[in-house]
Motif scaffolding. Structure first.
Motif, PDB file in Angstrom:
ATOM      1  N   GLN A 176      37.010 -16.419  -5.372  1.00 55.12           N
ATOM      2  CA  GLN A 176      36.867 -17.287  -4.203  1.00 55.12           C
ATOM      3  C   GLN A 176      37.962 -18.352  -4.141  1.00 55.12           C
ATOM      4  N   ASP A 177      38.385 -18.878  -5.288  1.00 56.21           N
ATOM      5  CA  ASP A 177      39.435 -19.892  -5.251  1.00 56.21           C
ATOM      6  C   ASP A 177      40.762 -19.303  -4.775  1.00 56.21           C
ATOM      7  N   VAL A 178      41.013 -18.051  -5.097  1.00 56.72           N
ATOM      8  CA  VAL A 178      42.220 -17.375  -4.611  1.00 56.72           C
ATOM      9  C   VAL A 178      42.114 -17.172  -3.105  1.00 56.72           C
ATOM     10  N   LYS A 179      40.947 -16.726  -2.635  1.00 49.63           N
ATOM     11  CA  LYS A 179      40.751 -16.543  -1.188  1.00 49.63           C
ATOM     12  C   LYS A 179      40.933 -17.865  -0.450  1.00 49.63           C
ATOM     13  N   SER A 180      40.403 -18.942  -1.011  1.00 54.60           N
ATOM     14  CA  SER A 180      40.545 -20.259  -0.368  1.00 54.60           C
ATOM     15  C   SER A 180      42.008 -20.678  -0.277  1.00 54.60           C
ATOM     16  N   ALA A 181      42.759 -20.462  -1.347  1.00 54.94           N
ATOM     17  CA  ALA A 181      44.183 -20.802  -1.334  1.00 54.94           C
ATOM     18  C   ALA A 181      44.936 -19.953  -0.315  1.00 54.94           C
ATOM     19  N   LEU A 182      44.590 -18.677  -0.240  1.00 61.05           N
ATOM     20  CA  LEU A 182      45.235 -17.792   0.739  1.00 61.05           C
ATOM     21  C   LEU A 182      44.867 -18.201   2.166  1.00 61.05           C
ATOM     22  N   GLN A 183      43.626 -18.613   2.369  1.00 64.40           N
ATOM     23  CA  GLN A 183      43.214 -19.078   3.696  1.00 64.40           C
ATOM     24  C   GLN A 183      44.051 -20.271   4.130  1.00 64.40           C
ATOM     25  N   GLN A 184      44.307 -21.191   3.207  1.00 64.86           N
ATOM     26  CA  GLN A 184      45.127 -22.367   3.532  1.00 64.86           C
ATOM     27  C   GLN A 184      46.548 -21.959   3.897  1.00 64.86           C
ATOM     28  N   GLN A 185      47.112 -21.045   3.137  1.00 64.26           N
ATOM     29  CA  GLN A 185      48.469 -20.573   3.429  1.00 64.26           C
ATOM     30  C   GLN A 185      48.522 -19.875   4.788  1.00 64.26           C
ATOM     31  N   ALA A 186      47.533 -19.037   5.054  1.00 66.08           N
ATOM     32  CA  ALA A 186      47.485 -18.331   6.342  1.00 66.08           C
ATOM     33  C   ALA A 186      47.351 -19.313   7.489  1.00 66.08           C
ATOM     34  N   LYS A 187      46.560 -20.339   7.299  1.00 65.00           N
ATOM     35  CA  LYS A 187      46.368 -21.350   8.347  1.00 65.00           C
ATOM     36  C   LYS A 187      47.696 -22.034   8.678  1.00 65.00           C
ATOM     37  N   ILE A 188      48.469 -22.369   7.668  1.00 62.17           N
ATOM     38  CA  ILE A 188      49.776 -23.007   7.880  1.00 62.17           C
ATOM     39  C   ILE A 188      50.700 -22.064   8.650  1.00 62.17           C
ATOM     40  N   ILE A 189      50.753 -20.813   8.226  1.00 59.74           N
ATOM     41  CA  ILE A 189      51.618 -19.827   8.883  1.00 59.74           C
ATOM     42  C   ILE A 189      51.154 -19.581  10.315  1.00 59.74           C
ATOM     43  N   ASP A 190      49.858 -19.375  10.498  1.00 54.24           N
ATOM     44  CA  ASP A 190      49.319 -19.102  11.828  1.00 54.24           C
ATOM     45  C   ASP A 190      49.552 -20.271  12.770  1.00 54.24           C
ATOM     46  N   GLU A 191      49.396 -21.487  12.268  1.00 50.35           N
ATOM     47  CA  GLU A 191      49.604 -22.672  13.107  1.00 50.35           C
ATOM     48  C   GLU A 191      51.063 -22.774  13.537  1.00 50.35           C
ATOM     49  N   SER A 192      51.980 -22.437  12.664  1.00 50.68           N
ATOM     50  CA  SER A 192      53.394 -22.505  13.041  1.00 50.68           C
ATOM     51  C   SER A 192      53.702 -21.526  14.165  1.00 50.68           C
ATOM     52  N   PHE A 193      53.035 -20.374  14.179  1.00 51.42           N
ATOM     53  CA  PHE A 193      53.257 -19.416  15.254  1.00 51.42           C
ATOM     54  C   PHE A 193      52.610 -19.874  16.552  1.00 51.42           C
ATOM     55  N   ARG A 194      51.476 -20.537  16.451  1.00 49.50           N
ATOM     56  CA  ARG A 194      50.839 -21.070  17.671  1.00 49.50           C
ATOM     57  C   ARG A 194      51.681 -22.175  18.305  1.00 49.50           C
ATOM     58  N   LEU A 195      52.367 -22.949  17.472  1.00 47.52           N
ATOM     59  CA  LEU A 195      53.181 -24.048  17.993  1.00 47.52           C
ATOM     60  C   LEU A 195      54.443 -23.545  18.660  1.00 47.52           C
ATOM     61  N   GLY A 196      54.894 -22.362  18.312  1.00 49.41           N
ATOM     62  CA  GLY A 196      56.062 -21.796  18.953  1.00 49.41           C
ATOM     63  C   GLY A 196      57.342 -22.013  18.168  1.00 49.41           C
ATOM     64  N   ALA A 197      58.393 -21.399  18.653  1.00 45.41           N
ATOM     65  CA  ALA A 197      59.680 -21.403  17.965  1.00 45.41           C
ATOM     66  C   ALA A 197      60.250 -22.796  17.813  1.00 45.41           C
ATOM     67  N   ALA A 198      60.079 -23.657  18.796  1.00 44.42           N
ATOM     68  CA  ALA A 198      60.651 -25.003  18.712  1.00 44.42           C
ATOM     69  C   ALA A 198      60.092 -25.745  17.512  1.00 44.42           C
ATOM     70  N   ALA A 199      58.800 -25.623  17.260  1.00 46.05           N
ATOM     71  CA  ALA A 199      58.194 -26.298  16.110  1.00 46.05           C
ATOM     72  C   ALA A 199      58.657 -25.677  14.793  1.00 46.05           C
ATOM     73  N   ARG A 200      58.866 -24.366  14.764  1.00 42.82           N
ATOM     74  CA  ARG A 200      59.298 -23.709  13.536  1.00 42.82           C
ATOM     75  C   ARG A 200      60.745 -24.051  13.205  1.00 42.82           C
TER      76      ARG A 200
END
Length: 101
Positions: free
Chosen positions: A73-97
């Protein structure tokens, strides 16, 4: 093992294997070298609507030689955090990245 095709890893089927190869990750060694999070980021960039958190779990599990439900579960939680960061950068668009500082 590192020269083995990436789709020879447990849990990496032909579809995900094809995506990984298209992203320049053709062998188990390639995946091991860049890690599951970077591989997920590349796949998410290529196929943002098709690649989900389950893909990240599967990539990590493949590197560990297990099935994704067996990840701690701790590995899944860490992966969830990483995915959230990556997913949020894509939602913000190229200018934010590509923003400086």
């Amino acid at each position: 093992m590192s020269d083995a095709p990436v789709d020879s890893l447990p849990g990496i089927g032909p579809v995900t294997g094809g995506w990984l190869k298209a992203a320049g990750i053709g062998s188990a060694g390639d995946l091991r070298a860049i890690g599951s999070v970077e591989a997920y980021r590349r796949l998410k960039f290529m196929l943002p609507r098709r690649v989900s958190l389950n893909a990240l779990y599967a990539l990590e599990a493949a590197l560990r030689g297990c099935h994704w439900p067996d990840l701690p579960q701790d590995v899944k939680s860490a992966l969830q955090q990483q995915a959230k960061i990556i997913d949020e950068s894509f939602r913000l668009g190229a200018a934010a990245r590509c923003a400086i500082g």
